[in-house]
Design a protein around this motif. Structure first.
Motif, PDB file in Angstrom:
ATOM      1  N   GLY A  13       1.101  -1.183  -0.314  1.00 11.89           N
ATOM      2  CA  GLY A  13      -0.164  -0.205  -0.334  1.00 11.89           C
ATOM      3  C   GLY A  13       1.050   1.286   0.068  1.00 11.89           C
ATOM      4  N   SER A  14       1.516   1.582   1.151  1.00 14.73           N
ATOM      5  CA  SER A  14       2.991   2.357   0.729  1.00 14.73           C
ATOM      6  C   SER A  14       3.917   2.017  -0.611  1.00 14.73           C
ATOM      7  CB  SER A  14       3.268   2.322   1.984  1.00 14.73           C
ATOM      8  OG  SER A  14       4.548   1.247   1.715  1.00 14.73           O
ATOM      9  N   TYR A  15       3.788   1.571  -0.903  1.00 10.68           N
ATOM     10  CA  TYR A  15       4.448   1.502  -2.784  1.00 10.68           C
ATOM     11  C   TYR A  15       3.399   2.088  -3.691  1.00 10.68           C
ATOM     12  CZ  TYR A  15       6.899   0.222  -7.092  1.00 10.68           C
ATOM     13  OH  TYR A  15       7.068  -0.205  -8.079  1.00 10.68           O
ATOM     14  N   LEU A  16       2.354   2.098  -3.347  1.00 13.76           N
ATOM     15  CA  LEU A  16       1.205   2.565  -4.304  1.00 13.76           C
ATOM     16  C   LEU A  16       1.017   3.232  -3.720  1.00 13.76           C
ATOM     17  CD1 LEU A  16      -1.560  -0.587  -4.220  1.00 13.76           C
ATOM     18  CD2 LEU A  16       0.105  -0.303  -6.393  1.00 13.76           C
ATOM     19  N   ALA A  17       1.014   4.170  -3.006  1.00 11.79           N
ATOM     20  CA  ALA A  17       0.875   5.675  -2.638  1.00 11.79           C
ATOM     21  C   ALA A  17       2.250   6.328  -2.873  1.00 11.79           C
ATOM     22  CB  ALA A  17       1.001   5.556  -1.163  1.00 11.79           C
ATOM     23  N   ARG A  18       3.309   5.665  -3.290  1.00  9.32           N
ATOM     24  CA  ARG A  18       4.705   6.141  -3.368  1.00  9.32           C
ATOM     25  C   ARG A  18       4.250   6.644  -5.235  1.00  9.32           C
ATOM     26  NH1 ARG A  18       9.763   3.988  -1.864  1.00  9.32           N
ATOM     27  NH2 ARG A  18       9.186   2.247  -3.225  1.00  9.32           N
ATOM     28  N   GLU A  19       3.583   5.548  -5.836  1.00  6.80           N
ATOM     29  CA  GLU A  19       3.725   5.739  -7.217  1.00  6.80           C
ATOM     30  C   GLU A  19       2.644   6.160  -7.688  1.00  6.80           C
ATOM     31  OE1 GLU A  19       5.250   3.830  -9.901  1.00  6.80           O
ATOM     32  OE2 GLU A  19       7.070   3.977  -8.047  1.00  6.80           O
ATOM     33  N   TYR A  20       1.486   6.535  -7.147  1.00  9.36           N
ATOM     34  CA  TYR A  20       0.066   7.883  -7.374  1.00  9.36           C
ATOM     35  C   TYR A  20      -0.195   8.070  -5.740  1.00  9.36           C
ATOM     36  CZ  TYR A  20      -0.355   3.380 -10.544  1.00  9.36           C
ATOM     37  OH  TYR A  20      -0.141   2.345 -11.121  1.00  9.36           O
ATOM     38  N   PRO A  21       0.936   9.294  -6.136  1.00  7.08           N
ATOM     39  CA  PRO A  21       0.513  10.488  -5.004  1.00  7.08           C
ATOM     40  C   PRO A  21      -0.580  11.106  -5.513  1.00  7.08           C
ATOM     41  CG  PRO A  21       2.437  11.377  -6.577  1.00  7.08           C
ATOM     42  CD  PRO A  21       1.626  10.037  -6.877  1.00  7.08           C
ATOM     43  N   GLU A  22      -1.487  11.443  -6.610  1.00  5.42           N
ATOM     44  CA  GLU A  22      -2.677  12.253  -6.883  1.00  5.42           C
ATOM     45  C   GLU A  22      -3.896  11.442  -5.877  1.00  5.42           C
ATOM     46  OE1 GLU A  22      -0.725  11.101  -9.411  1.00  5.42           O
ATOM     47  OE2 GLU A  22       0.520  13.662  -9.681  1.00  5.42           O
ATOM     48  N   LYS A  23      -3.716   9.860  -6.454  1.00 10.84           N
ATOM     49  CA  LYS A  23      -4.430   8.850  -5.906  1.00 10.84           C
ATOM     50  C   LYS A  23      -5.035   9.254  -4.520  1.00 10.84           C
ATOM     51  CE  LYS A  23      -6.227   6.443  -9.789  1.00 10.84           C
ATOM     52  NZ  LYS A  23      -7.213   7.417 -10.935  1.00 10.84           N
ATOM     53  N   ARG A  24      -3.871   9.113  -3.897  1.00 11.93           N
ATOM     54  CA  ARG A  24      -3.641   9.242  -2.501  1.00 11.93           C
ATOM     55  C   ARG A  24      -4.145  10.284  -1.508  1.00 11.93           C
ATOM     56  NH1 ARG A  24       0.403  11.205   1.311  1.00 11.93           N
ATOM     57  NH2 ARG A  24      -0.123  10.420   3.606  1.00 11.93           N
ATOM     58  N   THR A  25      -3.993  11.287  -2.338  1.00 14.75           N
ATOM     59  CA  THR A  25      -4.450  12.874  -2.484  1.00 14.75           C
ATOM     60  C   THR A  25      -6.080  12.735  -2.019  1.00 14.75           C
ATOM     61  OG1 THR A  25      -2.302  13.813  -2.521  1.00 14.75           O
ATOM     62  CG2 THR A  25      -4.479  15.375  -2.392  1.00 14.75           C
ATOM     63  N   ASN A  26      -5.957  12.289  -3.015  1.00 10.33           N
ATOM     64  CA  ASN A  26      -7.994  12.885  -3.366  1.00 10.33           C
ATOM     65  C   ASN A  26      -8.322  11.069  -2.936  1.00 10.33           C
ATOM     66  OD1 ASN A  26      -7.399  14.047  -6.139  1.00 10.33           O
ATOM     67  ND2 ASN A  26      -7.593  12.888  -7.207  1.00 10.33           N
ATOM     68  N   THR A  27      -8.283  10.510  -2.344  1.00  6.12           N
ATOM     69  CA  THR A  27      -8.192   9.382  -1.500  1.00  6.12           C
ATOM     70  C   THR A  27      -8.556  10.338   0.425  1.00  6.12           C
ATOM     71  OG1 THR A  27      -7.853   7.798  -2.714  1.00  6.12           O
ATOM     72  CG2 THR A  27      -8.676   6.588  -0.317  1.00  6.12           C
ATOM     73  N   ARG A  28      -7.803  11.167   0.611  1.00  9.43           N
ATOM     74  CA  ARG A  28      -7.502  11.167   2.150  1.00  9.43           C
ATOM     75  C   ARG A  28      -8.284  12.257   1.838  1.00  9.43           C
ATOM     76  NH1 ARG A  28      -3.326  10.512   5.364  1.00  9.43           N
ATOM     77  NH2 ARG A  28      -3.459  12.933   5.898  1.00  9.43           N
ATOM     78  N   ARG A  29      -8.541  13.495   0.862  1.00 10.85           N
ATOM     79  CA  ARG A  29      -9.579  14.237   1.066  1.00 10.85           C
ATOM     80  C   ARG A  29     -10.896  13.644   1.419  1.00 10.85           C
ATOM     81  NH1 ARG A  29      -6.949  17.995  -3.346  1.00 10.85           N
ATOM     82  NH2 ARG A  29      -5.827  18.734  -2.666  1.00 10.85           N
ATOM     83  N   THR A  30     -11.200  12.713   0.131  1.00  9.81           N
ATOM     84  CA  THR A  30     -12.908  11.557   0.125  1.00  9.81           C
ATOM     85  C   THR A  30     -12.799  11.441   1.665  1.00  9.81           C
ATOM     86  OG1 THR A  30     -12.284  11.710  -2.098  1.00  9.81           O
ATOM     87  CG2 THR A  30     -13.888  10.210  -0.718  1.00  9.81           C
TER      88      THR A  30
END
Length: 192
Positions: free
Chosen positions: A114-131
């Motif tokens: 999961g942390s590797y995916l957060a590094r590869e897709y920072p925009e998705k992580r940002t959007n998920t955290r906002r959601t």
């Protein structure tokens, strides 16, 4: 020491793991969710994944204990032969260790992924955290982007920092390199 932010991410991952417990290896999914929310550092992701697995272990172990009590294991063990008690103890220890590995060990692996995916897709992580209502720019030890540090210019976020893997943008007319927005802000801050 575990921060409150890490604990919240671990609880979210544990809830996901328990809710999806009808799926085999749901603890991987719970750990991956926790690691994705925690951020791009794989060490922190593995830690929060293991913590999510440990939190998941509590209701799973309680359910297994209730099943053992319902089936009658452990009742009348004092009246039985010593060999039977030792065998029962061995079975309980092996089952507990297997369950602990299934929840904590596999969730640790999920947290790493999961942390590797957060590094590869920072925009998705940002959007998920906002959601889900979390601060999008929250980082351990860093102020949110846009706020000034007392010692200098704001820290660049993953979205603003220039990519080292990509070649710089060039102007086809005179083949000169265009500065990025982050570099322009830094030069402006230096002049002040």
């Amino acid at each position: 020491m575990v921060s409150s932010r890490t604990l919240v991410h671990a609880i979210i991952g544990a809830v996901v793991g328990v809710v999806l417990s009808f799926i085999p290896f749901s603890t991987v999914i719970g750990g991956a969710v926790a690691g994705f929310l925690e951020g791009p550092d794989t060490r922190d992701g593995a830690l929060v994944g293991a913590l999510a697995g440990a939190i998941t272990f509590v209701p799973v172990a309680a359910g297994a204990f209730l099943v053992l009590v319902f089936l009658g294991f452990g009742f009348g063990a004092s009246g039985g032969p010593t060999g039977g008690l030792v065998f029962l103890l061995f079975v309980v220890i092996v089952a507990t260790t297997t369950l602990l590995f299934y929840t904590v060990g596999v969730a640790l692996l999920g947290g790493y992924v999961g942390s590797y995916l957060a590094r590869e897709y920072p925009e998705k992580r940002t959007n998920t955290r906002r959601t889900i209502g979390m601060s999008a720019d929250e980082r351990a030890g860093r102020p949110p982007a846009g706020r000034r540090n007392r010692r200098g210019p704001p820290e660049p976020t993953d979205l603003e920092a220039p990519d080292s893997d990509r070649p710089p943008a060039t102007d086809a007319r005179n083949d000169r390199t265009e500065p990025t927005r982050w570099q322009e802000e830094r030069e402006t801050d230096r002049d002040e």
